[in-house]
Each structure stands twice: as structure tokens, then as C-alpha cells.
Design a protein around this motif. Structure first.
Motif, PDB file in Angstrom:
ATOM      1  N   VAL A 323      10.646  -0.144  -8.410  1.00  0.00           N
ATOM      2  CA  VAL A 323      10.784   0.586  -9.676  1.00  0.00           C
ATOM      3  C   VAL A 323      11.647  -0.204 -10.652  1.00  0.00           C
ATOM      4  O   VAL A 323      11.371  -0.236 -11.852  1.00  0.00           O
ATOM      5  N   SER A 324      12.671  -0.884 -10.161  1.00  0.00           N
ATOM      6  CA  SER A 324      13.550  -1.653 -11.050  1.00  0.00           C
ATOM      7  C   SER A 324      12.798  -2.790 -11.737  1.00  0.00           C
ATOM      8  O   SER A 324      13.179  -3.234 -12.816  1.00  0.00           O
ATOM      9  N   PHE A 325      11.727  -3.270 -11.117  1.00  0.00           N
ATOM     10  CA  PHE A 325      10.880  -4.304 -11.722  1.00  0.00           C
ATOM     11  C   PHE A 325       9.746  -3.692 -12.537  1.00  0.00           C
ATOM     12  O   PHE A 325       9.001  -4.410 -13.196  1.00  0.00           O
ATOM     13  N   GLY A 326       9.591  -2.361 -12.475  1.00  0.00           N
ATOM     14  CA  GLY A 326       8.477  -1.703 -13.162  1.00  0.00           C
ATOM     15  C   GLY A 326       7.142  -2.034 -12.545  1.00  0.00           C
ATOM     16  O   GLY A 326       6.105  -1.965 -13.212  1.00  0.00           O
ATOM     17  N   LEU A 327       7.122  -2.376 -11.257  1.00  0.00           N
ATOM     18  CA  LEU A 327       5.895  -2.801 -10.588  1.00  0.00           C
ATOM     19  C   LEU A 327       5.076  -1.610 -10.096  1.00  0.00           C
ATOM     20  O   LEU A 327       5.642  -0.599  -9.648  1.00  0.00           O
ATOM     21  N   PRO A 328       3.749  -1.712 -10.140  1.00  0.00           N
ATOM     22  CA  PRO A 328       2.916  -0.710  -9.464  1.00  0.00           C
ATOM     23  C   PRO A 328       3.247  -0.683  -7.971  1.00  0.00           C
ATOM     24  O   PRO A 328       3.620  -1.708  -7.394  1.00  0.00           O
ATOM     25  N   ILE A 329       3.118   0.484  -7.356  1.00  0.00           N
ATOM     26  CA  ILE A 329       3.460   0.648  -5.941  1.00  0.00           C
ATOM     27  C   ILE A 329       2.331   1.369  -5.219  1.00  0.00           C
ATOM     28  O   ILE A 329       1.827   2.388  -5.703  1.00  0.00           O
ATOM     29  N   LEU A 330       1.932   0.823  -4.078  1.00  0.00           N
ATOM     30  CA  LEU A 330       0.993   1.502  -3.183  1.00  0.00           C
ATOM     31  C   LEU A 330       1.786   1.978  -1.979  1.00  0.00           C
ATOM     32  O   LEU A 330       2.301   1.162  -1.204  1.00  0.00           O
ATOM     33  N   GLY A 331       1.916   3.292  -1.819  1.00  0.00           N
ATOM     34  CA  GLY A 331       2.681   3.862  -0.715  1.00  0.00           C
ATOM     35  C   GLY A 331       1.772   4.329   0.405  1.00  0.00           C
ATOM     36  O   GLY A 331       0.829   5.096   0.165  1.00  0.00           O
ATOM     37  N   ILE A 332       2.036   3.856   1.610  1.00  0.00           N
ATOM     38  CA  ILE A 332       1.350   4.351   2.804  1.00  0.00           C
ATOM     39  C   ILE A 332       2.333   5.321   3.450  1.00  0.00           C
ATOM     40  O   ILE A 332       3.309   4.913   4.063  1.00  0.00           O
ATOM     41  N   THR A 333       2.111   6.603   3.295  1.00  0.00           N
ATOM     42  CA  THR A 333       3.139   7.589   3.621  1.00  0.00           C
ATOM     43  C   THR A 333       2.534   8.845   4.218  1.00  0.00           C
ATOM     44  O   THR A 333       1.435   8.797   4.814  1.00  0.00           O
ATOM     45  N   CYS A 350      -0.637   6.883  -3.680  1.00  0.00           N
ATOM     46  CA  CYS A 350      -0.241   7.440  -2.384  1.00  0.00           C
ATOM     47  C   CYS A 350      -1.457   7.504  -1.476  1.00  0.00           C
ATOM     48  O   CYS A 350      -2.516   8.015  -1.861  1.00  0.00           O
ATOM     49  N   SER A 351      -1.308   6.987  -0.286  1.00  0.00           N
ATOM     50  CA  SER A 351      -2.311   7.174   0.751  1.00  0.00           C
ATOM     51  C   SER A 351      -1.568   7.589   2.007  1.00  0.00           C
ATOM     52  O   SER A 351      -0.366   7.372   2.123  1.00  0.00           O
ATOM     53  N   TYR A 352      -2.286   8.167   2.952  1.00  0.00           N
ATOM     54  CA  TYR A 352      -1.610   8.841   4.051  1.00  0.00           C
ATOM     55  C   TYR A 352      -1.916   8.207   5.408  1.00  0.00           C
ATOM     56  O   TYR A 352      -3.069   7.879   5.713  1.00  0.00           O
ATOM     57  N   GLN A 353      -0.843   8.061   6.195  1.00  0.00           N
ATOM     58  CA  GLN A 353      -0.941   7.424   7.503  1.00  0.00           C
ATOM     59  C   GLN A 353      -1.928   8.142   8.425  1.00  0.00           C
ATOM     60  O   GLN A 353      -2.448   7.542   9.362  1.00  0.00           O
ATOM     61  N   THR A 354      -2.185   9.391   8.165  1.00  0.00           N
ATOM     62  CA  THR A 354      -3.066  10.184   9.027  1.00  0.00           C
ATOM     63  C   THR A 354      -4.545   9.960   8.729  1.00  0.00           C
ATOM     64  O   THR A 354      -5.402  10.458   9.453  1.00  0.00           O
ATOM     65  N   ASP A 355      -4.856   9.203   7.667  1.00  0.00           N
ATOM     66  CA  ASP A 355      -6.248   9.089   7.209  1.00  0.00           C
ATOM     67  C   ASP A 355      -6.568   7.641   6.852  1.00  0.00           C
ATOM     68  O   ASP A 355      -6.240   7.156   5.776  1.00  0.00           O
ATOM     69  N   SER A 356      -7.248   6.934   7.741  1.00  0.00           N
ATOM     70  CA  SER A 356      -7.595   5.528   7.540  1.00  0.00           C
ATOM     71  C   SER A 356      -8.488   5.338   6.307  1.00  0.00           C
ATOM     72  O   SER A 356      -8.308   4.391   5.528  1.00  0.00           O
ATOM     73  N   GLU A 357      -9.445   6.242   6.126  1.00  0.00           N
ATOM     74  CA  GLU A 357     -10.371   6.127   5.003  1.00  0.00           C
ATOM     75  C   GLU A 357      -9.632   6.304   3.669  1.00  0.00           C
ATOM     76  O   GLU A 357      -9.949   5.645   2.681  1.00  0.00           O
ATOM     77  N   ASN A 358      -8.638   7.171   3.665  1.00  0.00           N
ATOM     78  CA  ASN A 358      -7.829   7.399   2.474  1.00  0.00           C
ATOM     79  C   ASN A 358      -7.062   6.131   2.077  1.00  0.00           C
ATOM     80  O   ASN A 358      -6.961   5.791   0.893  1.00  0.00           O
TER      81      ASN A 358
END
Length: 430
Positions: A323-333, A350-358
Motif C-alpha cells: 500500500v505504501s507503494f500504491g501497488l495493486p495487490i492480489l490476496g490469496i486469503t 481477493c481470491s480464496y484458499q478454499t477455491d482453486s478455480e477462484n
């Protein structure tokens, strides 16, 4: 609060401790040191920092014996290394604490006692590890002073060597004026577990220095998209679902335009094998210093942040750094995590650890949007809202309000201050 000084007891401070905890603590100390005369105690040495306007008050105190123990614990010389391990093992069996930690704590008690008895101060303890708390509680028994306790991780996740029980935390509750946490979820968890006074628990997000150049989305169109991961390879976070999604993505046409950059601080041979067998267009770096890591971040297009199930209540330092760099972030959460809350506000993915396709679809969407001018313009507007919440000014302001509250409450309880203490209005975010 005339001549009030802040003492920070923290075992983990970068570069002595090259961990996420060490980096987060170092960043906060750097920001706060610009405004507040500060003495902070690190794993390897003790440093007193005066206000920048008064450089004469700055000094460095280094303990040769502690430095020697630190060197012996890190040496690659096998005979010395094994001798130290044997001595350390025997010492731990006898005293239930490692050799270095025992003498570190003893040295900090000596410095801290001499400081608090001669100065008007607040002591801010940053854990984990709980070792940072030991010398403070011992000195408090001799000379009382206001204490603030910052908790970056769930206490019950401590390792055996760091003191598996939460005895020291429970012992500290009656002495502490207030507590700080990087997220509201972690605050609520700790409040419920230890029955803390919620009114004295504040959320103080991880501090990150303002970057001179922010991500602007203007890159060479012929250059590959740089998707970067920095930090520890957490085996619990690099799940089978994540691996399947990465392998599927690497079989698509879109993956040819992507370069995965992994800058690892902690890993093993299995971690490297996992990455090489899963990802094509892969670059791995290790043993980079902090400046080199920040340089790679400034040249990247998107940060990959990965949660394990035990991270759901935490604000990851790497997210705050991105966030301090203002960078896009892809979260696997996970759904309902702190990372999800921050990224939805930030216009991250945001994508979720429970869903590979997601996860797979999120990777495709990132590749598409990072080339999309309209998406980037929308992102630049949304990201500013979160960047403001994590700004240097906000962190310094909230920190100083918390220090003032702790000091005034201590004075009131000590019958030196009779007016009602106003609880600072600090957002419980994230």
C-alpha cells in the motif's frame, strides 16, 4: 507531559532480526523517532535516539558480550556452531531460556532501570516474542511507570523456546495502561481471551514510510507484468489449491506475459522445489538487503500476498508495504479475513484458499486489468482512501495520542492527576 520520553522495548528490530516483525517495528520506530525522543532496545544493541533537532542527545550503547553471543548464534564455523549449541542447550535445560535471551534480558533490565528512575517516561513494549516483556515487568516491580503493550500476533502461537505459555502476558495485565493491535480482529480475539478493558485497546496499523515514487501504471507495454512476492515461504499458506491454480494459470496464453518474482527471506529446499515445479517464468532471489527488496517492489506491477488460516486476523506487513507503494495487490486469503477487508477498500483482488478455480480466475483478471487504462484510473482513486489511513501522519498522530493517554491514566491512578482521562478517538481499523 514536559520532558516526557518514550522507551520502546522490542527484541525484534531490523536489521538485527530480519523478520516481518523486525521490519514492522523498525518502520514504526523510524517514523516515531522523528517527533519523539526515543530509547529503543533491540536484540543486538541498545540505541538512544534524541529528537533530530537535538543531535547531541543521540548515542549508541553496544554490549560486546551480547554482540559476541549474537555472532556465535549465527556463525557458519561448524566447530564453534556446535559448541555453542551444546552450551545453549544445557543453559536452556537449567534456566528454561536460551543463553542469548537470558543475558539480553539482564542487560535490558540494567539499562531500563537506570533510565526510568532518572527520566519522566512511558514504556511501550512490542511483542512477539514475549521476551521483550520480561525486563520491563522486572523493572516495574522496583519502579512503577506507564506501560503500553503492542501485540502483532496471537500470543498462543509462541514457540516453546520463546515461552510457550502466556504467563508473562497474564502477569502484565494489571500493570499495563493500554494495548495496541494492528487489526480490530486481533484486538477482539485478545480482549475476549484475556478479558481486557476494551476501552483501553486501540488499533494501530503497521507503519510504513512514505515512498517518493508511487506506482503509476506506466510501464513498457512490451515488458512482462511483474507479479512479486516478498518474505517467508509459509508452507501452510502455499496450499494445494493455490498450487493447482498457479499450474493451471501457467498453462494459459496469459501467463506468457507474466513474470513471477519471489524474494524469499525464510525458506528451505522443499520451498524452492514447490515453486520451480509449479510456476513457469519464475525468478527467485534470496539474501537481498532491505534496499534491494524495496527497489524490486518499486519496479513491480502487482504484489502477491498469501494468507494461511492462522493469518486471518492479522494485518500482514507485506500488505501495508505494498500500500505504501500504491501497488495493486492480489490476496490469496479467506473470506472474512483482515486482508479481504483491506483489499476490498483498496480496490485490490481477493481470491480464496478454499477455491482453486477462484484463484485461477483472479490471476487472469489481474493480467487483464493491469493493461486496462480505465481500471487503473479507478484503482488510483480507490487506493488513496486506504493510503490515507496508513499514512505516516496518521500513525504518528495516533501513536502520540496513545502515549498521552497512557501517561495521563498512570498519573491519575497514582493520585497525581485528578481530572477525568479522555479516551482518544482512534478508528478501530482495519
Amino acid at each position: 507531559m514536559k520532558n516526557l520520553k518514550l522507551v520502546v522495548s522490542s527484541y525484534a528490530i531490523y536489521p538485527d532480526i530480519k523478520s516481518s516483525e523486525g521490519i514492522v517495528n523498525k518502520n514504526w520506530l523510524t517514523l516515531l523517532g522523528r517527533k519523539t525522543p526515543t530509547l529503543f532496545l533491540s536484540a543486538k544493541k541498545s540505541i538512544a535516539i534524541g529528537n533530530k533537532k537535538d543531535k547531541s542527545k543521540s548515542r549508541v550503547e553496544t554490549n560486546i558480550f551480547l554482540n559476541t553471543l549474537y555472532f556465535l548464534s549465527k556463525t557458519d564455523n561448524l566447530p564453534i556452531k556446535y559448541c555453542y549449541k551444546i552450551i545453549n542447550f544445557l543453559f536452556f535445560k537449567a534456566f528454561n531460556v536460551s543463553l542469548q535471551n537470558y543475558f539480553w534480558s539482564k542487560y535490558q533490565k540494567y539499562i531500563l532501570f537506570n533510565f526510568v528512575r532518572n527520566n519522566n517516561c512511558v514504556v511501550w513494549v512490542r511483542i512477539l516474542p514475549l521476551l521483550s516483556l520480561r525486563p520491563v515487568l522486572d523493572v516495574y516491580k522496583k519502579k512503577e511507570f506507564p506501560i503500553i503493550l503492542n501485540i502483532n500476533d496471537p500470543i498462543e502461537f509462541e514457540t516453546q523456546q520463546d515461552n510457550n505459555s502466556d504467563h508473562y502476558f497474564k502477569e502484565s495485565i494489571s500493570s499495563v495502561q493500554c494495548w495496541t493491535f494492528p487489526s480490530n480482529a486481533l484486538a477482539n480475539r485478545t480482549i475476549m481471551r484475556y478479558k481486557l478493558d476494551k476501552e483501553r485497546c486501540f488499533v494501530l496499523p503497521h507503519a510504513m514510510e512514505r515512498q517518493a515514487i508511487l506506482y503509476d501504471g506506466i510501464k513498457n507495454k512490451n515488458r512482462k507484468i511483474k507479479l512479486i512476492y516478498t518474505g517467508t515461504f509459509y508452507k501452510s499458506a502455499f496450499s494445494e489449491n493455490f498450487r493447482m491454480a498457479l499450474k493451471k494459470f501457467c498453462g494459459t496464453e496469459a501467463s506468457r506475459s507474466v513474470e513471477f518474482v519471489f524474494i524469499l527471506s525464510q525458506f528451505d529446499k522443499q520451498s524452492i522445489k514447490w515453486l520451480k515445479e509449479t510456476i513457469t517464468n519464475l525468478i527467485i532471489h534470496n539474501n537481498l538487503d532491505r534496499k534491494e527488496v524495496l527497489m524490486h517492489l518499486s519496479n513491480s506491477d502487482c504484489v502477491l500476498a498469501v494468507d494461511s488460516e492462522g493469518h486471518k486476523e492479522l494485518l500482514k506487513g507485506k500488505v501495508a508495504e505494498a500500500v505504501s507503494f500504491g501497488l495493486p495487490i492480489l490476496g490469496i486469503t479467506y473470506q472474512g479475513s483482515v486482508m479481504e477487508k483491506v483489499l476490498l477498500e483498496y480496490c485490490g483482488y481477493c481470491s480464496y484458499q478454499t477455491d482453486s478455480e477462484n484463484i485461477f480466475k483472479a490471476l487472469l483478471l489481474v493480467c487483464s486489468n493491469l493493461r486496462n487504462k480505465e481500471w487503473k484510473q479507478h484503482f488510483f482513486i480507490k487506493r488513496n482512501l486506504v493510503m490515507e489511513k496508513l499514512s505516516e501522519e496518521k500513525i504518528i498522530l495516533y501513536s502520540n495520542k496513545i502515549i498521552e493517554f497512557a501517561y495521563n491514566r498512570f498519573q491519575m491512578l497514582d493520585n497525581r492527576y485528578v481530572e477525568d482521562i479522555e479516551v482518544p478517538n482512534i478508528p478501530q481499523w482495519p
